[in-house]
Design an enzyme around this catalytic site. Sequence first.
Site, PDB file in Angstrom:
ATOM      1  CG  HIS A  48      37.668  29.243  45.997  1.00  0.00           C
ATOM      2  ND1 HIS A  48      38.461  29.334  47.117  1.00  0.00           N
ATOM      3  CD2 HIS A  48      36.530  28.610  46.387  1.00  0.00           C
ATOM      4  CE1 HIS A  48      37.844  28.756  48.136  1.00  0.00           C
ATOM      5  NE2 HIS A  48      36.657  28.313  47.720  1.00  0.00           N
ATOM      6  CB  SER A  61      45.836  51.936  23.763  1.00  0.00           C
ATOM      7  OG  SER A  61      47.227  51.901  23.516  1.00  0.00           O
TER       8      SER A  61
END
Length: 429
Positions: free
Chosen positions: A157, A279
């Site tokens: 999980h 970026s």
Amino acid sequence: MSDLLWQKTGVQTDARIMRFLAGDDVLLDREFLLFDIEASKAHVEGLVRIGLLADAEGSKLLRELDALARDFSAGEFVLDERFEDGHSAIEARLSDQLGALGGKVHTGRSRNDQVLVATRLWLKTKLGELAETCNAVAAVCLDRAEAESLPMPGYTHLQRAVVSSTAMWFAGFAEAFIDNAWRARQTLNLIDANPLGTAAGYGVNLKLDRDFTTQRLGFARMQVSPIYAQLSRGKFELAALEALASAALDLRRLAWDLSLFTTSEYGFVKLPGIYTTGSSIMPNKRNPDVIELIRASYASVAAARTEIEQLLSLPSGYQRDLQLSKGAIVHGFHHGLGALALLPDLLSGIEWNADAMRAAIESSMYATDVAIEAARAGVPFREAYRHAADSAQHAAEGRTPESSLGARISPGAAADPQFEQLRQRLSDL
Ligand code: ARG
């Protein structure tokens, strides 16, 4: 456009409709042309064997087919809108060079079995590449699993669960890709059947030497029923894409792991610089774009699979709908194999950050060990479970990730990884 193969006197055509019929076919057929030529050669040789072509005629056709393959590979023959499709281009070229003899190549075959055999040879090549690539991925994973084992958190999980290790992580993907390689091979065996000689889907009134073309083209068997040959178009494409999707699905989960593990929040993995990009606005960034595009490749594979599945809502016999299955397999395999091919080097190159992984192992992650130890000593497991839950902090004392992993003796787990079984299966492939 060159003369249409099916042109008859009195038949009208319309340019707009012709463009719609052709679609991207002539461009896609660039993928298949060399296979189409190979199959055309086998067909010619088969016709010579049954006396439908004289030896000299066969030789001329074969020479010209070889010349076409050479010119095409060298970029001197361009498959473009001058032709309706690759099949027409082959016949047009033969007729150009050899006159009426060129028109004999199509004796006893239809474009329906012609496209089937060309795409099948193509699919066999792609499944071979898929199997090889999965093999290479599995080999890298198994090598790294055997070479080094660093403790890391094991999650369920996405919550910290029990102590795991880099060796267990790599072994998991090794076994996954052994299965994927195996599945690619199985699928290759399934589709390894020669459809050439089934003509339009109902056979012909000629004693074609189908055993010969089967052996000549390297197929394992003849696809016997002409009706089934047509039924298998799309069905075999789908099977191939399913084999690809099986690998791409593991690939997607692996890429997901890496994209999480490379975040600052985890910091478990350092990617070699070549797999990151900058970026355009944020000077501080290095982004794992390669991993993200690898992850995204599954979408292309799944889309291809869906497209073919949708196309196959058809009655038996050839239907033009099937033409669209070519685009689907070309795009699906292009993206899927392209992504998989990067994986062996990428996995060889990733570096684990042992300290970050160790720091992420918290004491509660020993609770399962504690409960099972008590159960092993005779305490009913449910009682041991509750006790371990209450005293997790205290019970963890003196435990280390190594002690937890060292006691993980269930077969396949950290203390008994049974790599030799995986090695064996890998070498059996
Ligand atoms: N481009 C066609 C395809 O991919 C070739 C077969 C054409 N056959 C026909 N009967 N129109 O299916």
